[in-house]
Design a protein around this motif. Structure first.
Motif, PDB file in Angstrom:
ATOM      1  N   LEU A 183      23.443  -3.975   6.304  1.00 51.54           N
ATOM      2  CA  LEU A 183      22.013  -4.134   6.568  1.00 51.54           C
ATOM      3  C   LEU A 183      21.716  -4.026   8.065  1.00 51.54           C
ATOM      4  N   HIS A 184      20.434  -3.931   8.365  1.00 50.75           N
ATOM      5  CA  HIS A 184      19.967  -3.968   9.758  1.00 50.75           C
ATOM      6  C   HIS A 184      19.491  -5.387  10.051  1.00 50.75           C
ATOM      7  N   TYR A 185      19.687  -5.814  11.285  1.00 50.69           N
ATOM      8  CA  TYR A 185      19.342  -7.188  11.662  1.00 50.69           C
ATOM      9  C   TYR A 185      18.325  -7.149  12.802  1.00 50.69           C
ATOM     10  N   ILE A 186      17.248  -7.903  12.636  1.00 51.37           N
ATOM     11  CA  ILE A 186      16.302  -8.101  13.749  1.00 51.37           C
ATOM     12  C   ILE A 186      16.210  -9.602  13.998  1.00 51.37           C
ATOM     13  N   PRO A 245      34.133 -11.804  13.610  1.00 50.40           N
ATOM     14  CA  PRO A 245      33.929 -10.375  13.881  1.00 50.40           C
ATOM     15  C   PRO A 245      33.938  -9.492  12.630  1.00 50.40           C
ATOM     16  N   GLU A 246      34.495 -10.003  11.539  1.00 51.16           N
ATOM     17  CA  GLU A 246      34.488  -9.202  10.301  1.00 51.16           C
ATOM     18  C   GLU A 246      33.048  -8.908   9.853  1.00 51.16           C
ATOM     19  N   TYR A 247      32.090  -9.701  10.322  1.00 50.48           N
ATOM     20  CA  TYR A 247      30.692  -9.458   9.935  1.00 50.48           C
ATOM     21  C   TYR A 247      30.075  -8.255  10.638  1.00 50.48           C
ATOM     22  N   ASN A 248      30.696  -7.789  11.694  1.00 52.21           N
ATOM     23  CA  ASN A 248      30.177  -6.580  12.349  1.00 52.21           C
ATOM     24  C   ASN A 248      30.106  -5.398  11.376  1.00 52.21           C
ATOM     25  N   LYS A 249      31.056  -5.361  10.466  1.00 56.15           N
ATOM     26  CA  LYS A 249      31.115  -4.245   9.499  1.00 56.15           C
ATOM     27  C   LYS A 249      29.921  -4.242   8.557  1.00 56.15           C
ATOM     28  N   LYS A 250      29.297  -5.412   8.401  1.00 58.21           N
ATOM     29  CA  LYS A 250      28.204  -5.514   7.432  1.00 58.21           C
ATOM     30  C   LYS A 250      26.853  -5.206   8.062  1.00 58.21           C
ATOM     31  N   ILE A 251      26.863  -4.932   9.365  1.00 60.46           N
ATOM     32  CA  ILE A 251      25.586  -4.753  10.052  1.00 60.46           C
ATOM     33  C   ILE A 251      25.509  -3.366  10.688  1.00 60.46           C
ATOM     34  N   ASP A 285       0.821  -1.218   0.000  1.00 68.11           N
ATOM     35  CA  ASP A 285       0.000   0.000   0.000  1.00 68.11           C
ATOM     36  C   ASP A 285       0.850   1.261   0.000  1.00 68.11           C
ATOM     37  N   ALA A 286       1.988   1.201   0.669  1.00 67.77           N
ATOM     38  CA  ALA A 286       2.898   2.345   0.739  1.00 67.77           C
ATOM     39  C   ALA A 286       4.283   1.876   0.333  1.00 67.77           C
ATOM     40  N   ASN A 287       5.134   2.847  -0.024  1.00 69.33           N
ATOM     41  CA  ASN A 287       6.521   2.507  -0.405  1.00 69.33           C
ATOM     42  C   ASN A 287       6.560   1.330  -1.379  1.00 69.33           C
ATOM     43  N   ASN A 288       5.744   1.426  -2.434  1.00 69.91           N
ATOM     44  CA  ASN A 288       5.605   0.283  -3.329  1.00 69.91           C
ATOM     45  C   ASN A 288       6.213   0.469  -4.716  1.00 69.91           C
ATOM     46  N   ASN A 289       7.094   1.455  -4.856  1.00 70.90           N
ATOM     47  CA  ASN A 289       7.796   1.600  -6.127  1.00 70.90           C
ATOM     48  C   ASN A 289       8.944   0.597  -6.178  1.00 70.90           C
ATOM     49  N   PRO A 290       8.841  -0.395  -7.088  1.00 76.10           N
ATOM     50  CA  PRO A 290       9.831  -1.482  -7.079  1.00 76.10           C
ATOM     51  C   PRO A 290      11.243  -1.023  -7.454  1.00 76.10           C
ATOM     52  N   ASN A 291      11.355   0.125  -8.105  1.00 78.29           N
ATOM     53  CA  ASN A 291      12.675   0.539  -8.597  1.00 78.29           C
ATOM     54  C   ASN A 291      13.496   1.315  -7.582  1.00 78.29           C
ATOM     55  N   GLN A 292      12.845   1.674  -6.489  1.00 74.24           N
ATOM     56  CA  GLN A 292      13.544   2.476  -5.486  1.00 74.24           C
ATOM     57  C   GLN A 292      14.449   1.582  -4.634  1.00 74.24           C
ATOM     58  N   LYS A 293      15.622   2.091  -4.321  1.00 78.80           N
ATOM     59  CA  LYS A 293      16.533   1.340  -3.458  1.00 78.80           C
ATOM     60  C   LYS A 293      16.180   1.647  -2.002  1.00 78.80           C
ATOM     61  N   ARG A 294      16.105   0.614  -1.178  1.00 75.55           N
ATOM     62  CA  ARG A 294      15.720   0.837   0.212  1.00 75.55           C
ATOM     63  C   ARG A 294      16.664   0.093   1.157  1.00 75.55           C
ATOM     64  N   PRO A 295      16.712   0.560   2.397  1.00 74.22           N
ATOM     65  CA  PRO A 295      17.563  -0.130   3.367  1.00 74.22           C
ATOM     66  C   PRO A 295      17.097  -1.575   3.573  1.00 74.22           C
ATOM     67  N   VAL A 296      18.062  -2.466   3.703  1.00 69.51           N
ATOM     68  CA  VAL A 296      17.740  -3.884   3.898  1.00 69.51           C
ATOM     69  C   VAL A 296      17.603  -4.192   5.390  1.00 69.51           C
ATOM     70  N   VAL A 297      16.531  -4.913   5.731  1.00 69.87           N
ATOM     71  CA  VAL A 297      16.386  -5.436   7.083  1.00 69.87           C
ATOM     72  C   VAL A 297      16.330  -6.957   6.981  1.00 69.87           C
ATOM     73  N   PHE A 298      17.204  -7.618   7.740  1.00 68.29           N
ATOM     74  CA  PHE A 298      17.251  -9.079   7.740  1.00 68.29           C
ATOM     75  C   PHE A 298      16.582  -9.594   9.016  1.00 68.29           C
ATOM     76  N   LEU A 299      15.602 -10.495   8.863  1.00 68.46           N
ATOM     77  CA  LEU A 299      14.860 -11.012  10.016  1.00 68.46           C
ATOM     78  C   LEU A 299      15.218 -12.470  10.253  1.00 68.46           C
ATOM     79  N   MET A 300      15.524 -12.800  11.501  1.00 66.58           N
ATOM     80  CA  MET A 300      15.857 -14.196  11.796  1.00 66.58           C
ATOM     81  C   MET A 300      14.975 -14.731  12.923  1.00 66.58           C
ATOM     82  N   HIS A 301      14.332 -15.848  12.618  1.00 65.21           N
ATOM     83  CA  HIS A 301      13.363 -16.493  13.513  1.00 65.21           C
ATOM     84  C   HIS A 301      14.022 -17.191  14.702  1.00 65.21           C
ATOM     85  N   GLY A 302      13.194 -17.681  15.611  1.00 65.33           N
ATOM     86  CA  GLY A 302      13.665 -18.363  16.816  1.00 65.33           C
ATOM     87  C   GLY A 302      13.650 -19.879  16.707  1.00 65.33           C
TER      88      GLY A 302
END
Ligand SMILES: *[C@@H]1O[C@H](CO)[C@@H](O)[C@H](O)[C@H]1NC(C)=O
Ligand SMILES: *[C@@H]1O[C@H](CO)[C@@H](O)[C@H](O)[C@H]1NC(C)=O
Length: 427
Positions: free
Chosen positions: A183-186, A203-209, A82-99
């Motif tokens: 990216l952001h991680y939740i 620890p090198e992965y800290n730079k990617k988050i 419904d919102a923010n639905n332009n497919p061509n726009q670049k947006r921040p990535v959020v990575f979600l990881m389940h329990g």
């Protein structure tokens, strides 16, 4: 044994339910803009991608193979409906990881407006959802067979491997595909444990988050009050020899039985619903106030989604040993062979330089306030610690809670926005 007990409970209630008149499902509301599920029974049978499609969100399925051969399925909602639905726009990535015992379905099962993945997509994020090895969507391997009768080789992993191997494989793929560098991680529950494993061991992965948002953070378990894990902890170092005897490497996989039991017994009008809720309680804590019982059939259609016995044993070791250590191989000798020390090494939390935000609650049996405090003190870069402003908020409410959006998600989104703006300033 536990599994057997659970099945007896289920079988008993199914038998009792058969006597209750099961009315046909009348409501075939096609109100797609509804905040809630349009049909919980249908949602119970749809898999994560089918669910996302049903609610008319864009969805992509990505498959990655880890260096040790596990084939993992990721789900992506690249933009909003419904919102923010332009497919061509670049947006921040959020990575979600389940329990533990869960899957990417956790992020969408509550439906548009309530499911975290939908909310983030509407708020302008490119949403990626991981699936750990061994769950419904990632139950594949280039060589090993998860259903092999004579070997449990496929199941020889704990959340140590999920953190060290699965997470970086999926994160790298999300970054490469989206053309982003960070990216952001939740994470929820085990999704936070695996993050702490990754960023302390590699620890090198800290730079990617850019930032990490831990919902119901689980690292230290000294004060755990989850009955299932408490039951396991005294056997945590030899649970596998027991399991090997019966040839089981897997625990509580989701299958037709749960989906069917969920539909048969967990409907609103069926008196046995409290029993269904108890199954969930066993897994994740119980809270009348935040729990939408109507959604149970849909939830049980997707959780439990399977895990290895070692994942549970590893948590059991954390309860018994009161430390956050790598997996105990069961004997001093095998620990020495694997780690070069008689005791498994501790995860060095001070190596985690990603800005971390912890979101916890007063009555979460799996993430006790004292354990969360200790984690916060020992992290390399802890930024914020937030108590959910509802005392009864429990472990599964962090994703399924009726008011999770108001009590939790809005704050997380504000924090991500603030951290994202900072990240661009730095660049
Ligand atoms: C619970 O879920 C049902 C089905 O999705 C929905 O109709 C109902 O409004 C929800 N209740 C609350 C209190 O959120
Ligand atoms: C999910 O559903 C889609 C569409 O029906 C199907 O192609 C896919 O194989 C399913 N995934 C799993 C893991 O069952």
């Amino acid at each position: 044994m536990l599994r057997g007990g659970l099945l007896v409970v289920i079988a008993t209630c199914v038998a009792l339910t058969a006597a209750v008149e099961t009315d046909s499902i009348k409501e075939l509301l096609k109100n797609f803009d509804s905040r809630y599920s349009t049909n919980v029974f249908e949602d119970a049978t749809l898999n994560a991608t089918e669910l996302i499609r049903k609610y008319r969100y864009p969805v992509e399925v990505h498959t990655v193979t880890t260096e040790d051969g596990y084939i993992l399925e990721m789900h992506r909602i690249p933009h909003g409906r419904d919102a923010n639905n332009n497919p061509n726009q670049k947006r921040p990535v959020v990575f979600l990881m389940h329990g533990l015992l869960s899957s990417s379905a956790d992020m969408v099962i509550m439906g548009p407006g309530s499911g975290l993945a939908y909310i983030l997509a509407e708020e302008g994020f490119d949403v990626w959802m991981g699936n750990a090895r061994g769950n419904t969507y990632s139950r594949k391997h280039v060589r090993l067979n998860p259903d092999a009768l004579l070997s449990t080789a496929y199941w020889k992993f704990s959340w140590d491997e999920i953190g060290r191997i699965d997470l970086p494989t999926m994160i790298d793929h999300a970054l490469k595909t989206s053309g982003q560098e960070r990216l952001h991680y939740i994470g929820h529950s085990q999704g936070t444990t695996t993050f702490f494993v990754l960023t302390s061991m590699r620890p090198e992965y800290n730079k990617k988050i850019i930032s990490m948002h831990a919902l119901a953070p689980v690292a230290y378990m000294a004060h755990n009050r989850n009955p299932l894990l408490m039951f396991i902890s005294p056997y945590a170092n030899n649970i596998e020899s027991i399991a090997n005897l019966v040839g089981v490497g897997e625990f509580l996989t989701n299958n037709a039985i749960y989906t069917w039991a969920g539909q048969a017994m967990c409907r609103d009008e069926v008196v046995f619903q409290p029993l269904c809720s108890n199954i969930l309680f066993l897994i994740g804590g119980w809270n009348e106030q935040e729990h939408n019982a109507t959604m149970l059939p849909a939830i049980l259609g997707h959780a439990p989604a399977g895990a290895s016995l070692r994942q549970l044993a590893h948590y059991g070791q954390g309860i018994a040993g009161k430390e956050f250590r790598r997996y105990d191989q069961g004997s001093r000798l095998s620990n020495y062979r694997t780690y070069g020390s008689f005791k498994p090494p501790r995860y060095d939390l001070s190596k985690i330089t990603t800005p971390v935000f912890l979101h916890y609650s007063d009555s979460d049996p799996l993430a006790h306030v004292n354990d969360v405090d200790r984690l916060f003190r020992e992290l390399g870069r802890p930024i914020g610690k937030f108590r959910v402003p509802l005392a009864s908020f429990s472990h599964i409410d962090f994703l399924y809670g009726i008011n999770a959006r108001e009590l939790l998600f809005n704050r997380v989104i504000n924090l991500i926005r603030a951290m994202d703006a900072n990240a661009f300033d730095d660049a």
